[in-house]
Design an enzyme around this catalytic site. Structure first.
Site, short mmCIF file in Angstrom:
data_model
loop_
_atom_site.label_atom_id
_atom_site.label_comp_id
_atom_site.label_asym_id
_atom_site.label_seq_id
_atom_site.Cartn_x
_atom_site.Cartn_y
_atom_site.Cartn_z
CG LEU A 1 -2.11 -1.23 1.48
CD1 LEU A 1 -2.69 -0.76 2.71
CD2 LEU A 1 -3.06 -0.92 0.24
CG ASP A 2 0.48 4.20 -2.76
OD1 ASP A 2 1.46 3.50 -3.28
OD2 ASP A 2 -0.29 4.81 -3.66
NE ARG A 3 5.74 8.00 5.24
CZ ARG A 3 7.06 8.65 5.57
NH1 ARG A 3 7.62 8.89 4.61
NH2 ARG A 3 7.33 8.72 6.71
#
Length: 323
Positions: free
Chosen positions: A149-151
């Site tokens: 997942l993106d940060r």
């Protein structure tokens, strides 16, 4: 002996020749090195690949090269932390991640990842979720991220505790067996008729090292299904996004391409819309992986949902009461 590899020796300061075991056939060389050289920054791994210091069967290869059983990988000398060397993860973060677990069994951990925490170290970060869980679960020697997942995206994140589970879930992801659904707060009034965005995505790295993605005919095929969940007048819409393909930043770029960028998106968002949402207390990216259905090796299905955080919930409440 390193797990999953044959005829190998423990990491040492010298050059190593590693024979690829059959169960690792098909794995990309960069992912192989990230696992083998645990603790070594990804930037360094890609640098030694770029410089040709890593060889397979005595030849230079690209980061996307897929290993074959029996390949001999030349690993150049790099500093590898001792396996028992502690990861410097703050106790408060460890407790927060432990509390975020919503499912755990012998082969799998699923957590509701908070926004703002990277899934792995690198790019100037000494640690992320996976490094923290290796500290939280020291007896689980094969912990690996199943996906990313993106940060700044929150929500359901899978971590495999066994290599067999990792392989199973990767097969399910490749074969469309996994159903992942996200919620996103987007700018404007998303039309009910806009049920999908099919647009090829191309990755590029800026001079700063930042990764950007754009719709480009030379990119990889990408498809996202969208459904309206709730409207906030003409100002904003809560949509469900179901990525059929798994490209980097896919939902964010497809929402932008549809003319409805996601609130709080510093890369692909609308500054004025983001500011208005921030003024309501929404100081985050409004993208959340809220539902997950995944077939398990025993034939059963794991179905999970993850609640949004307090900031998201209170921002939506203010949107509902806004004139």
């Amino acid at each position: 002996m390193i797990c999953g590899m044959t005829n190998s020796t423990p990491p040492t300061p010298g050059v190593q020749l590693v024979e690829v075991a059959p169960e690792l056939a098909g794995q990309r060389i960069d992912n192989f090195l990230i696992t083998y050289l645990k603790g070594v920054p990804k930037t360094l791994i890609y640098r030694i690949l770029r410089k040709g210091e890593v060889r397979v069967n005595k030849g230079r290869i690209k980061p996307e090269y897929k290993l074959q059983a029996g390949d001999i990988v030349r690993v150049p000398p790099v500093r590898v932390p001792e396996r028992d060397e502690p990861v410097p993860v703050a106790q408060a973060l460890l407790q927060r991640l432990e509390a975020a677990i919503i499912h755990e069994d012998k082969g799998l951990i699923v957590l509701n990842k908070p926004a703002g925490i990277a899934v792995h170290g690198g790019s100037g970060l000494s640690f992320g979720v996976i490094e923290a869980f290796r500290q939280l679960r020291p007896d689980a020697k094969e912990l690996e991220l199943v996906h990313r997942l993106d940060r700044d995206t929150s929500g359901l994140l899978m971590i495999a505790k066994k290599r067999s589970m990792l392989r199973h879930l990767h097969e399910q992801l490749r074969g469309d067996g996994v159903d992942k659904r996200y919620m996103a707060l987007v700018r404007g009034n998303w039309p009910t008729s806009q049920k999908q965005v099919r647009a090829p995505l191309l990755k590029s790295n800026l001079r700063s090292g930042e990764r950007m993605v754009e719709v480009n005919d030379e990119g990889k095929e990408a498809l996202t299904l969208f459904k309206v969940l709730r409207r906030f007048g003409d100002f904003a819409t809560m949509v469900e996004a179901r990525p059929i393909t798994g490209r980097t930043h896919q939902i964010r770029v497809h929402a932008l391409h549809a003319g409805h960028s996601i609130a709080g998106d510093s890369k692909y968002g609308d500054e004025d819309f983001t500011k208005e949402i921030r003024d309501l207390g929404g100081k985050r990216l409004f993208l959340h992986a809220y539902a997950l259905t995944v077939p398990l090796p025993d034939g059963s299905k794991l179905e999970l949902t993850a609640p949004v955080d307090d900031m998201w919930a209170s921002t939506v409440e203010r949107l509902l009461s806004a004139p």
